[in-house]
Motif scaffolding. Structure first.
Motif, mmCIF file in Angstrom:
data_model
loop_
_atom_site.group_PDB
_atom_site.id
_atom_site.type_symbol
_atom_site.label_atom_id
_atom_site.label_comp_id
_atom_site.label_asym_id
_atom_site.label_seq_id
_atom_site.Cartn_x
_atom_site.Cartn_y
_atom_site.Cartn_z
ATOM 1 N N MET A 125 10.463 41.584 -1.814
ATOM 2 C CA MET A 125 11.260 40.740 -0.909
ATOM 3 C C MET A 125 11.880 39.550 -1.657
ATOM 4 N N VAL A 126 11.036 38.894 -2.482
ATOM 5 C CA VAL A 126 11.526 37.722 -3.216
ATOM 6 C C VAL A 126 12.493 38.154 -4.323
ATOM 7 N N TYR A 127 12.219 39.326 -4.917
ATOM 8 C CA TYR A 127 13.011 39.767 -6.073
ATOM 9 C C TYR A 127 14.518 39.865 -5.780
ATOM 10 N N PRO A 128 14.921 40.595 -4.690
ATOM 11 C CA PRO A 128 16.373 40.679 -4.443
ATOM 12 C C PRO A 128 17.014 39.325 -4.171
ATOM 13 N N ILE A 129 16.254 38.422 -3.553
ATOM 14 C CA ILE A 129 16.821 37.086 -3.266
ATOM 15 C C ILE A 129 17.028 36.328 -4.579
ATOM 16 N N LEU A 130 16.010 36.374 -5.441
ATOM 17 C CA LEU A 130 16.136 35.645 -6.716
ATOM 18 C C LEU A 130 17.148 36.304 -7.656
ATOM 19 N N LEU A 131 17.308 37.623 -7.525
ATOM 20 C CA LEU A 131 18.322 38.306 -8.348
ATOM 21 C C LEU A 131 19.723 37.845 -7.929
ATOM 22 N N ALA A 132 19.938 37.738 -6.602
ATOM 23 C CA ALA A 132 21.231 37.241 -6.108
ATOM 24 C C ALA A 132 21.427 35.776 -6.516
ATOM 25 N N ALA A 133 20.323 34.988 -6.465
ATOM 26 C CA ALA A 133 20.417 33.570 -6.867
ATOM 27 C C ALA A 133 20.740 33.466 -8.357
ATOM 28 N N HIS A 134 20.113 34.332 -9.157
ATOM 29 C CA HIS A 134 20.336 34.349 -10.611
ATOM 30 C C HIS A 134 21.796 34.708 -10.914
ATOM 31 N N ASN A 135 22.324 35.653 -10.142
ATOM 32 C CA ASN A 135 23.725 36.044 -10.291
ATOM 33 C C ASN A 135 24.640 34.855 -9.979
ATOM 34 N N ALA A 136 24.377 34.184 -8.836
ATOM 35 C CA ALA A 136 25.237 33.065 -8.416
ATOM 36 C C ALA A 136 25.085 31.859 -9.341
ATOM 37 N N LEU A 137 23.839 31.602 -9.779
ATOM 38 C CA LEU A 137 23.589 30.446 -10.657
ATOM 39 C C LEU A 137 24.357 30.547 -11.971
ATOM 40 N N ARG A 138 24.651 31.784 -12.377
ATOM 41 C CA ARG A 138 25.429 31.980 -13.609
ATOM 42 C C ARG A 138 26.744 31.195 -13.541
ATOM 43 N N TRP A 139 27.370 31.168 -12.333
ATOM 44 C CA TRP A 139 28.656 30.468 -12.192
ATOM 45 C C TRP A 139 28.454 28.963 -12.303
ATOM 46 N N LEU A 140 27.322 28.467 -11.787
ATOM 47 C CA LEU A 140 27.046 27.032 -11.908
ATOM 48 C C LEU A 140 26.731 26.671 -13.362
ATOM 49 N N ILE A 148 20.705 22.625 -14.859
ATOM 50 C CA ILE A 148 21.068 23.899 -14.206
ATOM 51 C C ILE A 148 20.663 25.075 -15.113
ATOM 52 N N ALA A 149 20.888 24.921 -16.418
ATOM 53 C CA ALA A 149 20.501 25.994 -17.363
ATOM 54 C C ALA A 149 18.983 26.192 -17.352
ATOM 55 N N HIS A 150 18.219 25.087 -17.255
ATOM 56 C CA HIS A 150 16.751 25.207 -17.207
ATOM 57 C C HIS A 150 16.300 25.927 -15.936
ATOM 58 N N THR A 151 16.988 25.640 -14.825
ATOM 59 C CA THR A 151 16.648 26.314 -13.561
ATOM 60 C C THR A 151 16.915 27.820 -13.691
ATOM 61 N N ALA A 165 20.054 30.424 -26.257
ATOM 62 C CA ALA A 165 21.148 29.563 -25.783
ATOM 63 C C ALA A 165 20.600 28.285 -25.137
ATOM 64 N N VAL A 166 19.587 28.438 -24.297
ATOM 65 C CA VAL A 166 19.060 27.254 -23.588
ATOM 66 C C VAL A 166 18.290 26.350 -24.555
ATOM 67 N N VAL A 167 17.628 26.942 -25.551
ATOM 68 C CA VAL A 167 16.933 26.119 -26.564
ATOM 69 C C VAL A 167 17.973 25.312 -27.364
ATOM 70 N N VAL A 168 19.066 25.972 -27.781
ATOM 71 C CA VAL A 168 20.134 25.278 -28.529
ATOM 72 C C VAL A 168 20.703 24.138 -27.677
ATOM 73 N N MET A 169 20.906 24.421 -26.406
ATOM 74 C CA MET A 169 21.464 23.413 -25.500
ATOM 75 C C MET A 169 20.516 22.210 -25.353
ATOM 76 N N THR A 170 19.229 22.492 -25.213
ATOM 77 C CA THR A 170 18.235 21.425 -25.029
ATOM 78 C C THR A 170 18.136 20.573 -26.289
ATOM 79 N N ILE A 171 18.125 21.230 -27.453
ATOM 80 C CA ILE A 171 18.071 20.482 -28.718
ATOM 81 C C ILE A 171 19.329 19.614 -28.842
#
Ligand code: HEM
Length: 155
Positions: A1-16, A52-55, A100-106
């Motif tokens: 149940m949680v998986y499809p919701i988080l997959l859709a959130a992961h898809n949308a978060l890519r744009w943010l 946003i990248a960390h999320t 990518a996120v490690v490079v960004m954080t550094i």
């Protein structure tokens, strides 16, 4: 149940992730080339993009532990003649996105310790450009030769 919701959130978060990164890059390059002072807005945009990248990273870790594609890969080690998607999500997507996120954080933490505005803009611009390129390569775009996923996914 949680998986499809988080997959859709992961898809949308890519744009943010991409939008906030592009805005932070725009202010960094303009600040660098126009030699303007470093404003608190520049810092805020840099912090928002990194957060946003960390999320997205956290959602990605959750998906990684639950994905049927990833668990199939680690159980049966299918070769790429079956489908390149197994290896893509289990190794390439995960590896490049974490890098990518490690490079960004550094980059973000180095930027805030620079002595001049110019060096702060320059550091952010360079690290965030590398981050953007890695993310663009690792996203499963509908036209990607490695794995394809929709532009948006409904909840
Ligand atoms: C900036 C970082 C990231 C971006 C922009 C991103 C983007 C995406 C996109 C667009 C999808 C397709 C979603 C869909 O099917 O609709 C996806 C899927 C996925 N991502 Fe990420 N991702 C990121 C980081 C990560 C990380 C760090 C991990 C793992 C540690 C991860 C694991 C996954 C998994 C497991 C899937 C789904 C595979 C499946 O279909 O079961 N992602 N990602």
């Amino acid at each position: 149940m949680v998986y499809p919701i988080l997959l859709a959130a992961h898809n949308a978060l890519r744009w943010l992730v991409l939008g906030s990164l592009l805005i932070a890059l725009g202010t960094s390059y303009s600040g660098w080339f126009l030699a303007r002072p470093y404003r608190s807005l520049d810092q805020l945009l840099r912090i928002i993009a990194t957060s946003i990248a960390h999320t997205q990273l956290l959602v990605g870790f959750y998906l990684y532990t639950q994905s049927p594609i990833v668990s199939y890969y680690w159980k049966f080690s299918p070769d790429t003649s079956q489908s390149s998607e197994f290896r893509f999500f289990s190794l390439i997507h995960m590896g490049l996105m974490v890098t990518a996120v490690v490079v960004m954080t550094i980059g973000s933490s180095k930027a805030k310790r620079q002595p001049t505005a110019q060096q702060t803009f320059r550091t952010t611009a360079i690290y965030f450009t590398i981050t953007l390129l890695l993310i663009l390569i690792a996203i499963p775009w509908p036209f990607s030769p490695l794995a394809t996923r929709p532009w948006i996914r409904s909840f």
